[in-house]
Design a protein around this motif. Structure first.
Motif, short mmCIF file in Angstrom:
data_model
loop_
_atom_site.label_atom_id
_atom_site.label_comp_id
_atom_site.label_asym_id
_atom_site.label_seq_id
_atom_site.Cartn_x
_atom_site.Cartn_y
_atom_site.Cartn_z
N VAL A 257 0.75 -1.31 0.38
CA VAL A 257 0.17 0.35 -0.50
C VAL A 257 0.61 1.59 0.30
N ASN A 259 3.11 4.56 -0.59
CA ASN A 259 3.11 5.47 -2.53
C ASN A 259 4.56 5.22 -2.85
N THR A 297 -2.37 6.03 -4.76
CA THR A 297 -2.24 5.18 -3.73
C THR A 297 -2.90 5.40 -2.64
N THR A 306 1.28 -0.34 -4.79
CA THR A 306 2.12 -0.24 -4.12
C THR A 306 2.78 -0.22 -5.78
#
Ligand code: NAD
Length: 323
Positions: A257, A259, A297, A306
């Motif tokens: 998850v 970024n 994201t 990601t």
């Protein structure tokens, strides 16, 4: 051929750095990447977070692409990133804060101040020495003035009202700005923090000492969507290291998850550093096109992972290359 040492580090470094490397390789297949293991994970496994041989590998590279490392608040453990910054004398930490209506560059002195590494613990007190040297201040002031000269102005963030060491810092920065013909203002760092968040348009290049710059840049991330957005360059006379401003984010590590934009932008800064602003801009534009298409994201309110975000940027880079 440019040789880049790749350090994933710990936590989300293992997720965002491979994404950045794929994009780097797509735009510049001629750049040689080689992996170097550094960080807390290595320390847990081997008892050493970096080591002399590893430092030699880092020194041998033309640049380093770095993820993030975990540093436990343990008096017996020394931050490996600080060790690298000192060993390679990466004195200028350049942190661009750029987004809609925001264009600020924070230039943080990177080798001394409160992070000089001079500290000791006694039974009933612990001390950290804040070092501000003429040489250290002159070179960071000069670096900041070089960035500010073609732009608008320089702000010197400080706390000279309380810290004697900052009187020297301010004196040197204002003298360098005068010499370079750069308009210069001097602001106390606490008021500056709030003012920067409320009126980013009042700021252009901000130069400050090590810890103030560390805190100011994390706070400034608020202006452009959070820590997942901010890249940075650590520049020395002979070495350069590029890394996201964020840390290893153990709370989200391993979940796909994180970024990856900060890491991708750090790779773009690396390209610009090596005299390839065209490829650097192509990467930046690809990121903006993906964001423009609504792919985001979780930290930006989206649902892309990601890897999925990275794949979208890779597609955009490929499309631009064929156009
Ligand atoms: P952090 O930057 O790792 O995380 C702060 C918050 O921001 C967390 O909630 C995290 O989930 C979020 N975040 C950070 N990067 C993100 C990304 N790319 N995408 C989405 N969300 C993101 O800071 P922390 O929690 O204070 O520190 C965690 C560890 O990282 C500590 O061990 C610290 O010492 C280390 N650290 C390392 C560096 C570095 O290597 N340059 C910098 C700062 C902190």
């Amino acid at each position: 051929m440019v040789k880049v040492a790749v350090v994933e580090g710990d936590g989300i470094g293992h997720e965002v750095v491979p994404v950045a490397c794929d994009i780097l390789t797509a735009v510049r297949p001629d750049i040689e990447l080689f992996e170097v293991e550094v960080g807390y994970g290595r320390w847990e496994r081997t008892g050493s977070a970096c080591g002399e041989e590893t430092m030699a590998d880092l020194r041998s590279a033309d640049a380093i692409l770095f993820g993030a490392v975990t540093t436990p608040p343990d008096p017996g453990y020394r931050s490996v990133l600080l060790q690298i910054r000192h060993a390679l004398d990466l004195y200028a930490n350049v942190r661009p804060i750029q987004g809609e209506g925001v264009d600020v560059i924070i230039v943080r002195e990177n080798t001394e101040g409160l992070y000089s590494g001079i500290e000791w613990t006694e039974p009933d007190r612990a001390c950290t020495v804040r070092v501000v040297s003429r040489r250290g201040s002159e070179r960071i002031a000069r670096y900041a003035c070089t960035l500010a000269k073609p732009r608008r102005h320089l702000t010197v963030g400080n706390k000279a009202n309380v810290l004697k060491s900052d009187c020297l810092f301010v004196e040197i920065c204002t003298a360098e700005a005068l010499r370079a013909g750069v308009p210069c203002r001097v602001n106390y760092i606490d008021a500056l923090c709030l003012d920067l968040l409320m009126h980013p348009d009042r700021y252009d290049v901000v130069v400050t000492t090590n810890m103030f710059g560390d805190i100011l840049s994390d706070a400034a991330a608020y202006l452009v969507g959070g820590l997942g957005m901010l890249p940075s360059a650590n520049i020395g006379e002979r070495h350069a290291l590029f890394e996201p401003v964020h840390g290893s984010a153990p709370d989200i590590a391993g979940k796909n998850v994180a970024n990856p934009i900060a890491a991708i932008r750090s790779a773009a800064m690396l390209l610009c550093h090596f005299g390839d602003p065209v490829s650097g801009a192509a990467v930046e534009e690809a990121v903006l096109r993906v964001l423009g298409a609504g792919i985001r994201t979780r930290d930006l309110g989206g649902a892309a992972g990601t890897r999925e975000f990275g794949a979208a940027v890779l597609r955009e880079v490929g499309r631009a290359g064929r156009a």
